[in-house]
Design a protein around this motif. Structure first.
Motif, PDB file in Angstrom:
ATOM      1  N   LEU A 106       0.845  -1.189   0.000  1.00 43.82           N
ATOM      2  CA  LEU A 106       0.000   0.000   0.000  1.00 43.82           C
ATOM      3  C   LEU A 106       0.884   1.243   0.000  1.00 43.82           C
ATOM      4  CD1 LEU A 106      -2.560  -1.094   2.733  1.00 43.82           C
ATOM      5  CD2 LEU A 106      -2.917  -1.058   0.258  1.00 43.82           C
ATOM      6  N   PRO A 107       0.368   2.406  -0.390  1.00 42.74           N
ATOM      7  CA  PRO A 107       1.159   3.634  -0.313  1.00 42.74           C
ATOM      8  C   PRO A 107       1.569   3.906   1.134  1.00 42.74           C
ATOM      9  CG  PRO A 107      -0.833   3.972  -1.615  1.00 42.74           C
ATOM     10  CD  PRO A 107      -0.965   2.630  -0.953  1.00 42.74           C
ATOM     11  N   SER A 108       2.762   4.432   1.301  1.00 36.38           N
ATOM     12  CA  SER A 108       3.232   4.753   2.648  1.00 36.38           C
ATOM     13  C   SER A 108       2.590   6.044   3.121  1.00 36.38           C
ATOM     14  CB  SER A 108       4.751   4.915   2.652  1.00 36.38           C
ATOM     15  OG  SER A 108       5.100   6.144   2.068  1.00 36.38           O
ATOM     16  N   PRO A 109       2.531   6.271   4.421  1.00 35.69           N
ATOM     17  CA  PRO A 109       2.008   7.541   4.919  1.00 35.69           C
ATOM     18  C   PRO A 109       2.734   8.737   4.321  1.00 35.69           C
ATOM     19  CG  PRO A 109       2.216   5.963   6.712  1.00 35.69           C
ATOM     20  CD  PRO A 109       2.845   5.333   5.511  1.00 35.69           C
ATOM     21  N   LEU A 110       4.015   8.592   4.061  1.00 34.76           N
ATOM     22  CA  LEU A 110       4.748   9.709   3.476  1.00 34.76           C
ATOM     23  C   LEU A 110       4.222  10.014   2.081  1.00 34.76           C
ATOM     24  CD1 LEU A 110       7.031  11.706   4.000  1.00 34.76           C
ATOM     25  CD2 LEU A 110       8.559  10.140   2.811  1.00 34.76           C
TER      26      LEU A 110
ATOM     27  N   ALA B 185      10.267   2.102  -2.311  1.00 31.35           N
ATOM     28  CA  ALA B 185      10.974   0.962  -1.722  1.00 31.35           C
ATOM     29  C   ALA B 185      11.362   1.251  -0.272  1.00 31.35           C
ATOM     30  CB  ALA B 185      12.220   0.643  -2.543  1.00 31.35           C
ATOM     31  N   ILE B 186      11.826   2.465  -0.022  1.00 33.91           N
ATOM     32  CA  ILE B 186      12.182   2.815   1.360  1.00 33.91           C
ATOM     33  C   ILE B 186      10.923   2.855   2.215  1.00 33.91           C
ATOM     34  CG2 ILE B 186      13.176   4.599   2.836  1.00 33.91           C
ATOM     35  CD1 ILE B 186      15.005   5.384   0.552  1.00 33.91           C
ATOM     36  N   GLY B 187       9.837   3.393   1.643  1.00 37.18           N
ATOM     37  CA  GLY B 187       8.584   3.431   2.388  1.00 37.18           C
ATOM     38  C   GLY B 187       8.070   2.040   2.704  1.00 37.18           C
ATOM     39  N   TRP B 188       8.236   1.118   1.749  1.00 28.77           N
ATOM     40  CA  TRP B 188       7.825  -0.267   1.999  1.00 28.77           C
ATOM     41  C   TRP B 188       8.662  -0.876   3.111  1.00 28.77           C
ATOM     42  CZ3 TRP B 188      10.924  -4.603   1.133  1.00 28.77           C
ATOM     43  CH2 TRP B 188      10.285  -5.832   1.310  1.00 28.77           C
ATOM     44  N   SER B 189       9.970  -0.642   3.059  1.00 26.02           N
ATOM     45  CA  SER B 189      10.837  -1.141   4.118  1.00 26.02           C
ATOM     46  C   SER B 189      10.433  -0.531   5.457  1.00 26.02           C
ATOM     47  CB  SER B 189      12.296  -0.800   3.791  1.00 26.02           C
ATOM     48  OG  SER B 189      13.169  -1.381   4.722  1.00 26.02           O
ATOM     49  N   HIS B 190      10.040   0.739   5.410  1.00 29.45           N
ATOM     50  CA  HIS B 190       9.587   1.425   6.617  1.00 29.45           C
ATOM     51  C   HIS B 190       8.334   0.768   7.180  1.00 29.45           C
ATOM     52  CE1 HIS B 190       7.679   4.819   8.865  1.00 29.45           C
ATOM     53  NE2 HIS B 190       8.936   5.118   9.169  1.00 29.45           N
ATOM     54  N   GLU B 191       7.404   0.402   6.307  1.00 29.69           N
ATOM     55  CA  GLU B 191       6.170  -0.227   6.758  1.00 29.69           C
ATOM     56  C   GLU B 191       6.420  -1.572   7.420  1.00 29.69           C
ATOM     57  OE1 GLU B 191       3.486  -0.493   3.526  1.00 29.69           O
ATOM     58  OE2 GLU B 191       3.487   1.665   3.148  1.00 29.69           O
TER      59      GLU B 191
END
Length: 708
Positions: free
Chosen positions: A253-257, A277-283
């Motif tokens: 899913l889209p990250s909050p950012l 990709a960074i947002g996915w890793s963040h999730e």
């Protein structure tokens, strides 16, 4: 300045400060060949400015460092890396490069003049990494140096080119994803990188498993072959299977950012892919891991685990949880161990930027940056409080390792309306920087803090003293006289006897360095000798006595100068400090030489060199090397003296100012050189001198301090 390493002393082709590679290097054969040709001084390439340009995470730094490492033999005067990501404001790029080159210049000349003068006639490569936020400063510096240093080449990395005439630009694309054959060993560069990092995470891809290879290829294609995205994804294989990883990426899913971004995101597609990709890793991080990631983004230039605990703990992040959460972020390649400084960590620029955005979205940025500033204010205060003690050398190393964070703390304080807090912080950090080699940066922050006419108090008085002490070491005697008056007035306003004594150093040293020795002696000798303190002003108390000894020796009163220097040396040893003690050893050795006690002069000069080197005081070590050369020459060891004179010249080159422009020191050096040259003959002298000149800083110090 951060300590520059010399990986192979004695091998001129390996001078420099390039860090070791953290992982194997994959692919980029065409790009490497292109850079090899561009960086070969004898090759067909004519461009002396080469820029590797591409989006974040595409591997610009890794490629540039690999090419620079392989080109080292072509640059006998070194390959020097300046990392610019820790800089947040303009005007500091020149200083950062000077620090990289270990030029502890003490003059008032523009920094670019100092660098150009030192580099003239040398063949060296300067690497400016992560220039995108300081393009104008980098372009100005590169243009100035390239126009004045014919043998210099500059390699730049950034998201944009510098746009200078003759610039050779290498646009860097992501790694290719499509397979070339059905054999995993012949897989694309992107899949090869992913497979290697997967093996590191404990999930090696079996060579004959075509299904796994196909899934890995799909993962790489989903991530557009961006190396950083691939590494972050592969790190997740410690917890997920390859199929689970692929599924998570596909269903992401889209990250909050992303939701905070406008619908008309104008970032290039590959930059959006990396952010995705960074947002996915963040999730995939646990909530507390995400929070720590965001809070760690306030650090620049690295951090230690205990510092992370002090700055980042609070609210749901209990202090005792920080170490374990930090280990989890390391395991996921969000945080990287620093291979140069042990027990420290760092974050890649793009990952840190993501954390900063998240911290801002959480509404915590101001509060965490304030905690960061307050932590380093306490650190600087403690460093000054313990400077005149046996912890001095440890504090010097701490200041060097935390230089980028201290700079960030000063910038943050100067941006706040509380001028009293800003001058307090600048006074303490300026004092530490003055004693650890960061003279120009100390001047910069002190000038900014004092320009706003801050309120009276201890911090303002220390800032005034530190500013005057910087002027003295840089040879700006007119400015030193002005700061001496202002510091004396502030000390009287503060009703501080020890600060008043410290202010005497500024006036007395100014008089001595301008040749008015008898006036200096009158001023310095009249200062009361109060009980010696452990703090910054305690160090200034010792420096008053050092200046008095120097004035006596320069006036020819050697025995009186020796007596005062011996008092300083005794006090220094009792305190456990080295900075003043090394100068006292130098002055005593100078009087030993005048007495004709050559063994004592040699021993004293060697001891002084070791003390100065411990605190990275290049100018002090160079002064003592000149004295050692004179003492060794007087013993008849002319060949060794020639080597020492060459080493001394190299150290003076690193300071940017030979013999501090002192007529007495210059005359002594010339007399020694003429005597050694006469004894050996020109050819033999030149061979020995150049052998010393070719030594690295570290090798020269070892040679000079080694017993014969």
């Amino acid at each position: 300045m951060p300590d520059t390493t010399h990986p192979n002393p004695g091998d001129p082709g390996n001078l420099g400060n390039l860090p070791p590679e953290t992982h194997s290097f994959v692919g980029r054969r065409v790009e490497l060949a292109r850079l090899h040709a561009a960086l070969d001084p004898g090759g067909a390439g004519t461009a002396r400015l080469v820029s590797v340009v591409g989006p974040g995470g595409v591997g610009k730094t890794r490629l540039a460092l690999r090419a620079a490492t392989e080109a080292r033999d072509a640059y006998p005067d070194g390959v020097w890396l300046t990392e610019l990501s820790p800089l947040h404001t303009s005007g500091l790029v020149d200083l950062a490069v000077m620090e990289t080159l270990r030029l502890a210049d003490q003059s008032t000349r523009p920094v670019v003049d100092v660098i150009a003068e030192w580099a003239h006639g040398k063949r060296l490569l300067i690497v400016l990494d992560s220039c995108e936020h300081l393009l104008a400063d980098c372009a100005r510096l590169a243009a100035a140096l390239l126009s004045r240093v014919p043998e210099l080449r500059v390699l730049v990395t950034g998201r944009e080119r510098l746009a200078l005439p003759g610039e050779d630009v290498l646009p860097l694309e992501p790694l290719p994803v499509d397979d070339r054959t059905g054999d995993l060993a012949e897989a694309s560069d992107a899949v090869t990188l992913f497979a290697e990092r997967a093996a590191t995470a404990g999930r090696p891809l079996r060579e004959g498993d075509l299904a796994a290879r196909a899934t890995a290829t799909a993962v790489c294609r989903r991530l557009d072959g961006i190396p950083l995205a691939l590494e972050l994804a592969a790190a997740r294989l410690a917890d997920l299977t390859l199929d689970e990883l692929h599924t998570r990426l596909g269903d992401r899913l889209p990250s909050p950012l992303d939701l905070l971004s406008s619908d008309t995101d104008e970032r290039p597609p590959r930059h959006r892919t990396l952010r995705t990709a960074i947002g996915w890793s963040h999730e995939l991080c646990a909530p507390l891991e995400r929070l720590l990631w965001a809070r760690l983004s306030v650090f620049t230039g690295g951090f230690g685990a205990e510092t992370a605990r002090q700055v980042c703990a609070g609210g749901p992040l209990a202090p005792e949880r920080i170490a374990g959460l930090l280990d989890r972020l390391v395991a996921q390649s969000i945080v990287l161990p620093d291979l140069v400084m042990s027990a420290r960590y760092r974050m890649l620029d793009t990952v840190r930027e993501y954390g900063t955005d998240w911290l801002r979205a959480l509404g915590e940025e101001h509060a965490v940056r304030r905690r960061h500033r307050e932590h380093y204010a306490r650190l600087a205060h403690q460093g000054c409080a313990e400077w005149n003690t046996g912890r001095q050398a440890a504090w010097c190393e701490r200041v060097l390792s935390e230089h980028a964070n201290l700079r960030t703390a000063v910038e943050s304080a100067l941006a706040e309306p509380d001028r009293g807090a800003a001058v307090e912080l600048a006074g303490h950090i300026g004092f530490l920087w003055r004693h650890c080699g960061y003279l120009r940066e100390a001047q910069h922050c002190l000038d900014q803090a004092l320009a706003a006419d801050p309120p009276p108090g201890h911090g303002r008085t220390l800032a005034l003293w530190s500013r005057g002490a910087v002027a003295i070491l840089r040879g700006d005697q007119e400015a030193a006289a002005n700061w001496a008056l202002r510091c004396a007035d502030a000390a009287r306003e503060q009703h501080s006897p020890v600060a008043t004594v410290a202010a005497v150093f500024l006036r007395g040293a100014h008089l001595a360095l301008t040749g008015r020795q008898h006036e200096a002696i009158d001023v310095l000798a009249a200062a009361p000798q109060l009980p010696l303190q452990d703090d910054a002003f305690g160090a200034a108390q010792l420096q008053v006595r050092l200046a008095l000894s120097f004035a006596h020796v320069m006036s020819g009163a050697y025995e009186r100068g020796r007596e005062v220097a011996a008092e300083v040396r005794t006090a220094s040893r009792q305190q456990g400090e080295y900075w003043c003690g090394a100068y006292a050893d130098y002055l005593i050795a100078q009087t030993d030489l005048e007495r004709g006690d050559l063994p004592a002069a040699v021993r004293g000069a060697r001891t002084s060199i070791a003390g100065h080197a411990l605190l990275h005081n290049t100018a002090g070590a160079a002064m003592s090397l000149d004295l050692l050369a004179a003492a060794v020459a007087a013993t008849g060891a002319a060949h060794r003296a020639a080597h020492l004179l060459g080493i001394g010249t190299r150290l003076w080159e690193l300071t940017g100012r030979a013999q501090l422009d002192s007529p007495d020191l210059i005359a002594t050096r010339r007399t020694c050189e003429l005597r050694v040259r006469e004894r050996l003959g020109d050819d033999t002298y030149e061979r020995g001198y150049r052998a010393g000149l070719a030594m690295s800083y570290d090798e020269g110090i070892v040679y000079a301090t080694r017993r014969q």
